[in-house]
Design a protein around this motif. Structure first.
Motif, PDB file in Angstrom:
ATOM      1  N   ASP A 180       0.826  -0.968  -0.298  1.00 42.94           N
ATOM      2  CA  ASP A 180      -0.271  -0.388  -0.005  1.00 42.94           C
ATOM      3  C   ASP A 180       1.433   1.696   0.109  1.00 42.94           C
ATOM      4  OD1 ASP A 180      -1.889   2.128   1.428  1.00 42.94           O
ATOM      5  OD2 ASP A 180      -3.023   1.126   1.213  1.00 42.94           O
ATOM      6  N   ARG A 181       0.813   1.553  -1.119  1.00 38.32           N
ATOM      7  CA  ARG A 181       2.293   2.705  -1.162  1.00 38.32           C
ATOM      8  C   ARG A 181       1.505   4.355   0.300  1.00 38.32           C
ATOM      9  NH1 ARG A 181       2.465   4.323  -7.523  1.00 38.32           N
ATOM     10  NH2 ARG A 181       0.299   4.728  -6.776  1.00 38.32           N
ATOM     11  N   MET A 182       0.540   4.673  -0.197  1.00 38.13           N
ATOM     12  CA  MET A 182      -0.068   5.778   0.307  1.00 38.13           C
ATOM     13  C   MET A 182       0.719   5.313   2.049  1.00 38.13           C
ATOM     14  SD  MET A 182      -3.448   6.586  -0.809  1.00 38.13           S
ATOM     15  CE  MET A 182      -3.676   7.626   0.177  1.00 38.13           C
ATOM     16  N   THR A 183       0.208   4.030   2.454  1.00 37.44           N
ATOM     17  CA  THR A 183       0.530   3.854   3.883  1.00 37.44           C
ATOM     18  C   THR A 183       2.002   3.860   3.965  1.00 37.44           C
ATOM     19  OG1 THR A 183      -0.930   3.056   4.311  1.00 37.44           O
ATOM     20  CG2 THR A 183       0.354   2.399   5.876  1.00 37.44           C
ATOM     21  N   ILE A 184       2.613   3.673   3.604  1.00 41.20           N
ATOM     22  CA  ILE A 184       4.510   3.072   3.121  1.00 41.20           C
ATOM     23  C   ILE A 184       4.265   4.714   2.920  1.00 41.20           C
ATOM     24  CG2 ILE A 184       6.156   2.175   2.075  1.00 41.20           C
ATOM     25  CD1 ILE A 184       5.121  -0.054   1.098  1.00 41.20           C
ATOM     26  N   SER A 185       3.962   5.720   2.621  1.00 41.24           N
ATOM     27  CA  SER A 185       4.415   6.924   2.108  1.00 41.24           C
ATOM     28  C   SER A 185       4.085   7.611   3.667  1.00 41.24           C
ATOM     29  CB  SER A 185       3.830   7.510   1.224  1.00 41.24           C
ATOM     30  OG  SER A 185       3.606   9.190   0.262  1.00 41.24           O
ATOM     31  N   MET A 186       3.178   7.821   3.916  1.00 46.20           N
ATOM     32  CA  MET A 186       2.992   7.784   5.156  1.00 46.20           C
ATOM     33  C   MET A 186       4.030   7.854   6.465  1.00 46.20           C
ATOM     34  SD  MET A 186       1.143   7.308   8.601  1.00 46.20           S
ATOM     35  CE  MET A 186      -0.116   6.150   7.823  1.00 46.20           C
ATOM     36  N   ILE A 187       4.208   6.384   6.435  1.00 45.55           N
ATOM     37  CA  ILE A 187       4.689   5.506   7.777  1.00 45.55           C
ATOM     38  C   ILE A 187       6.268   6.435   6.910  1.00 45.55           C
ATOM     39  CG2 ILE A 187       6.470   3.852   8.071  1.00 45.55           C
ATOM     40  CD1 ILE A 187       3.484   2.555   7.426  1.00 45.55           C
ATOM     41  N   LEU A 188       7.047   6.571   6.425  1.00 42.24           N
ATOM     42  CA  LEU A 188       8.454   7.483   5.001  1.00 42.24           C
ATOM     43  C   LEU A 188       8.524   8.718   6.035  1.00 42.24           C
ATOM     44  CD1 LEU A 188       9.339   5.578   2.045  1.00 42.24           C
ATOM     45  CD2 LEU A 188      10.081   4.808   4.567  1.00 42.24           C
ATOM     46  N   HIS A 189       6.869   9.429   5.608  1.00 41.78           N
ATOM     47  CA  HIS A 189       6.920  10.963   6.384  1.00 41.78           C
ATOM     48  C   HIS A 189       7.500  10.927   7.784  1.00 41.78           C
ATOM     49  CE1 HIS A 189       5.238  14.592   7.328  1.00 41.78           C
ATOM     50  NE2 HIS A 189       5.361  15.145   5.891  1.00 41.78           N
ATOM     51  N   ASN A 190       6.353  10.234   8.288  1.00 39.98           N
ATOM     52  CA  ASN A 190       6.977   9.825   9.549  1.00 39.98           C
ATOM     53  C   ASN A 190       8.323   9.951  10.611  1.00 39.98           C
ATOM     54  OD1 ASN A 190       3.741  11.078   9.966  1.00 39.98           O
ATOM     55  ND2 ASN A 190       3.231   8.296  10.698  1.00 39.98           N
ATOM     56  N   ILE A 191       9.028   9.284   9.458  1.00 37.96           N
ATOM     57  CA  ILE A 191      10.100   8.781  10.667  1.00 37.96           C
ATOM     58  C   ILE A 191      11.119  10.150   9.947  1.00 37.96           C
ATOM     59  CG2 ILE A 191      11.860   6.994   9.995  1.00 37.96           C
ATOM     60  CD1 ILE A 191      10.216   5.126   9.003  1.00 37.96           C
ATOM     61  N   ALA A 192      10.742   9.912   8.975  1.00 41.09           N
ATOM     62  CA  ALA A 192      11.550  12.047   8.672  1.00 41.09           C
ATOM     63  C   ALA A 192      11.361  12.261  10.040  1.00 41.09           C
ATOM     64  CB  ALA A 192      11.466  13.007   7.644  1.00 41.09           C
ATOM     65  N   THR A 193      10.116  12.509   9.986  1.00 43.82           N
ATOM     66  CA  THR A 193       9.829  13.922  10.874  1.00 43.82           C
ATOM     67  C   THR A 193      10.492  13.371  12.074  1.00 43.82           C
ATOM     68  OG1 THR A 193       7.681  13.962  10.849  1.00 43.82           O
ATOM     69  CG2 THR A 193       8.247  14.748  12.261  1.00 43.82           C
ATOM     70  N   ILE A 194      10.855  12.759  12.761  1.00 47.13           N
ATOM     71  CA  ILE A 194      11.492  11.858  13.656  1.00 47.13           C
ATOM     72  C   ILE A 194      13.013  11.809  13.987  1.00 47.13           C
ATOM     73  CG2 ILE A 194      12.081   9.910  15.250  1.00 47.13           C
ATOM     74  CD1 ILE A 194       9.790   8.766  14.768  1.00 47.13           C
ATOM     75  N   TYR A 195      14.001  12.084  12.351  1.00 52.51           N
ATOM     76  CA  TYR A 195      15.436  12.474  12.116  1.00 52.51           C
ATOM     77  C   TYR A 195      15.514  13.941  12.265  1.00 52.51           C
ATOM     78  CZ  TYR A 195      16.728   7.985  10.273  1.00 52.51           C
ATOM     79  OH  TYR A 195      18.037   6.960  10.383  1.00 52.51           O
ATOM     80  N   THR A 196      14.349  15.104  12.145  1.00 52.18           N
ATOM     81  CA  THR A 196      14.137  16.081  12.180  1.00 52.18           C
ATOM     82  C   THR A 196      14.263  16.783  13.668  1.00 52.18           C
ATOM     83  OG1 THR A 196      12.755  16.395  10.808  1.00 52.18           O
ATOM     84  CG2 THR A 196      12.712  18.429  12.021  1.00 52.18           C
ATOM     85  N   THR A 197      13.225  15.889  14.594  1.00 53.71           N
ATOM     86  CA  THR A 197      13.616  15.753  16.366  1.00 53.71           C
ATOM     87  C   THR A 197      15.127  16.035  16.421  1.00 53.71           C
ATOM     88  OG1 THR A 197      11.465  14.625  16.276  1.00 53.71           O
ATOM     89  CG2 THR A 197      12.824  14.724  18.654  1.00 53.71           C
ATOM     90  N   LEU A 198      16.021  14.785  15.994  1.00 56.82           N
ATOM     91  CA  LEU A 198      17.336  14.135  16.135  1.00 56.82           C
ATOM     92  C   LEU A 198      18.270  15.259  15.285  1.00 56.82           C
ATOM     93  CD1 LEU A 198      17.195  10.377  15.486  1.00 56.82           C
ATOM     94  CD2 LEU A 198      17.507  11.352  17.523  1.00 56.82           C
ATOM     95  N   HIS A 199      17.808  16.638  15.003  1.00 55.34           N
ATOM     96  CA  HIS A 199      18.601  17.595  14.141  1.00 55.34           C
ATOM     97  C   HIS A 199      19.631  16.615  12.610  1.00 55.34           C
ATOM     98  CE1 HIS A 199      17.059  19.889  16.868  1.00 55.34           C
ATOM     99  NE2 HIS A 199      17.597  19.596  18.192  1.00 55.34           N
ATOM    100  N   ASP A 200      19.089  15.262  11.845  1.00 60.11           N
ATOM    101  CA  ASP A 200      19.496  14.905  11.216  1.00 60.11           C
ATOM    102  C   ASP A 200      19.006  15.867  10.189  1.00 60.11           C
ATOM    103  OD1 ASP A 200      20.879  12.816   9.397  1.00 60.11           O
ATOM    104  OD2 ASP A 200      20.635  11.281  10.564  1.00 60.11           O
ATOM    105  N   HIS A 201      19.149  16.340   9.462  1.00 60.86           N
ATOM    106  CA  HIS A 201      18.173  17.069   8.592  1.00 60.86           C
ATOM    107  C   HIS A 201      18.019  16.342   7.204  1.00 60.86           C
ATOM    108  CE1 HIS A 201      17.003  20.160  11.641  1.00 60.86           C
ATOM    109  NE2 HIS A 201      18.083  20.566  11.739  1.00 60.86           N
ATOM    110  N   GLU A 202      19.643  15.676   6.875  1.00 61.32           N
ATOM    111  CA  GLU A 202      20.073  15.232   5.447  1.00 61.32           C
ATOM    112  C   GLU A 202      19.007  13.752   5.659  1.00 61.32           C
ATOM    113  OE1 GLU A 202      22.037  15.953   3.352  1.00 61.32           O
ATOM    114  OE2 GLU A 202      22.284  17.937   4.353  1.00 61.32           O
ATOM    115  N   SER A 203      19.407  12.729   6.671  1.00 59.82           N
ATOM    116  CA  SER A 203      18.941  11.416   6.940  1.00 59.82           C
ATOM    117  C   SER A 203      17.169  11.830   6.467  1.00 59.82           C
ATOM    118  CB  SER A 203      18.584  10.901   7.879  1.00 59.82           C
ATOM    119  OG  SER A 203      19.411  10.443   8.212  1.00 59.82           O
TER     120      SER A 203
END
Length: 558
Positions: A180-203
């Motif tokens: 399911d591309r939509m759900t997978i995309s949403m989860i990847l978006h969430n993981i990106a947000t978590i990396y932002t919290t870690l200040h790892d902006h490249e990841s």
């Protein structure tokens, strides 16, 4: 063709062919849920039609699902008060029908999203947990994946980073096999947000790009707008404001076409922040004001607080303290009422500085004390979170290693599947040649018998002997078994969606999926090329394909 688009097409055909009223209500509600991702106006119209029809025939289950669909349309456009009314009505009605497990799960999930928008985290967590317990009892596991992802992000907002990340990993593990591309995309978006919290902006930027790529060209416009805006945020955090603005404006153009007011308000606010970062304060105020106008129209205090805080801080940077106070004081009151700690702290800090510069020590001290209290709470939480962030980084490193190992494993599986598919194609062509040879051999026996005046009964006996000992039927059975193994029961899936396809047409579909020609298919099935053409025409009609649609491409995508 995207799987969602295929499903939409099938449902439209069923509705157009006519059906019993209850079935029509169910189809209209299902179609409304699917097209909401692409066309909010049509989704609302379909749900309204379903509600009217269900009410006319006193079909209470159908009415409850229609209320759910209408509530979701209002939630998507940002009319949260109306959405809450419809969703709570739907939830109450659906509790009378325990067999409607999926609809009940959707009601709990969507109310959880609504409470999350109001920043009512405890209520949202409780609703999501209940939705997960319902989702885990459904045949389609993708629902459990999406709700876990939503709940995980609430834990991130609470500073429970490791738990939030683990829930994203769990959700991704469930969603990936479903495709399911939509759900997978949403989860990847969430993981990106978590990396932002870690200040790892490249990841974070890498995951955000993966999220957008996963959606593909046929992605719903709202989802695409959110992903593009997220990429813009990542570029702003990297201080690349040119790229940030480019992505923000792309996202805004798409969001305005959809009419999703909550998304539009968020993007306008982000544009205000990005213009402020680059020192273009007039543009910053313009976009924050646009977000504020939407907040006023929708009477949304969370949006209103964020927009007023943005306008107030921008006037503060411009040195226009009167206007800054006009915006910051109401923003502070709204932030407190909505439990928006970040906005509350920003407002207090700016107001303290303003009053201090004016020599109003009493007000300056009062706001400074409030800001200091908020900072103490934040610093305490940050110290606590620091340990959680270290633990999260360790878990991410482990997860990345596991992800790489899984990638290598999947790559090997893809290569093996491709080899198997190539071998299957060779087997098919060998089977074609074998059949052609047998047919040619039988023809030559008859020719020789006629040419040399032999006994025709001997020729007939020889032909029957050849046919009796031919392995064609067995070879086809072996071929079909290999095909099912490689293509995951393609014919079963196709017959389930298009019940009118005959066994011969299903065989032809499987051979077309392998890109075999009419002549090769005719040889394999012992039918004429023209007969294959006739079957292809019939298949196209039953699949609902138009003149410009490519049959082989359609079958490859199934």
């Amino acid at each position: 063709m995207d799987e969602i688009q295929v499903e939409i097409k099938i449902i439209r055909e069923k509705i157009s062919h006519g059906c019993e009223d209850r079935e029509r209500v169910e189809l209209l509600n299902t179609l409304s849920g699917l097209v909401r991702q692409f066309d909010l106006a049509e989704a609302r119209a379909l749900a309204d039609e379903a509600l009217a029809l269900a009410g006319g025939i006193a079909y209470e289950e159908g009415m409850a699902v229609s209320l759910l669909r209408i509530g979701n349309c209002y939630r998507t456009i940002g009319d949260l008060a109306t959405a809450k009314q419809y969703l709570e009505d739907a939830k109450r009605e659906l509790e009378r029908f325990p067999e409607r497990r999926q609809a009940r799960m959707e009601a709990w999930r969507d109310l959880g999203l609504l409470h999350s928008s109001f920043n009512e985290i405890p209520q949202a967590l409780e609703l999501f947990q209940h939705a997960i317990s319902l989702a885990d009892g459904l045949d389609n596991s993708i629902y459990g994946a999406s709700v876990r992802a939503y709940k995980g992000m609430l834990h991130v907002r609470l500073g429970e980073y490791s738990l939030g990340f683990e829930m994203q990993r769990e959700a991704l593990a469930i969603a990936t096999p479903c495709g399911d591309r939509m759900t997978i995309s949403m989860i990847l978006h969430n993981i990106a947000t978590i990396y932002t919290t870690l200040h790892d902006h490249e990841s974070a930027l890498d995951y955000m790009n993966q999220s957008l790529e996963t959606l593909g060209d046929l992605s719903p416009p709202i989802g695409r707008a959110v992903r593009l805006n997220g990429i813009g945020l990542m570029h702003r955090l990297r201080l690349d404001t040119d790229q940030a603005l480019r992505y923000h404006h792309q996202a805004l153009a798409i969001a305005r076409e959809t009419g999703a007011r909550e998304v539009i308000a968020a993007i306008l606010g982000d544009l205000g922040s990005t213009y402020g970062t680059r020192g273009d304060y007039q543009s910053s105020i313009e976009y924050f004001s646009g977000s504020l106008a939407l907040a006023e129209e929708e009477n949304n205090d969370v949006w209103r607080s964020c927009a007023l805080c943005g306008i107030g801080t921008t006037y503060f940077h411009l040195g226009d303290f009167d206007r800054a106070i006009e915006n910051l004081e109401p923003a502070l009151a709204l932030a407190r009422a909505s439990h928006l700690e970040a906005q509350e702290g920003t407002c207090c800090e700016c107001l303290s500085s303003i009053y201090e510069s004016r020599g109003d020590i009493e007000n300056a001290l009062a706001y400074h004390k409030q800001w200091a209290t908020i900072r103490l709470v934040q610093e305490g939480r940050e110290r606590f979170n620091a340990v959680a962030l270290v633990e999260l980084r360790m878990k991410i490193e482990i997860a990345e290693r596991e992800r790489e190992a899984l990638r290598v494993k999947n790559e090997r599986l893809r290569e093996e599947m491709q080899r198997s598919a190539d071998e299957l194609a060779v087997s098919a062509l060998q089977l074609v040649k074998h059949i052609e040879f047998i047919d040619h051999f039988k023809l030559e026996i008859r020719k020789l018998t006629t040419q040399y005046g032999g006994d025709a009964r001997i020729a007939t006996a020889l032909v029957r002997l050849i046919e009796h000992n031919s392995t064609t039927d067995h070879s086809w059975q072996m071929f079909e078994q290999q095909f099912r193994h490689i293509h995951n029961d393609f014919m079963g899936t196709l017959s389930g969606r298009y019940a009118t396809l005959t066994p011969t047409e299903l065989k032809i579909c499987s051979l077309l999926k392998m890109n075999l020609s009419n002549k090769e298919i005719g040889s394999l099935l012992s039918i004429a090329d023209r007969t294959v053409d006739t079957h292809r025409t019939s298949i196209r009609r039953k699949l609902g394909l138009k003149g410009g649609d490519n049959l082989t491409a359609f079958l490859v995508a199934v």
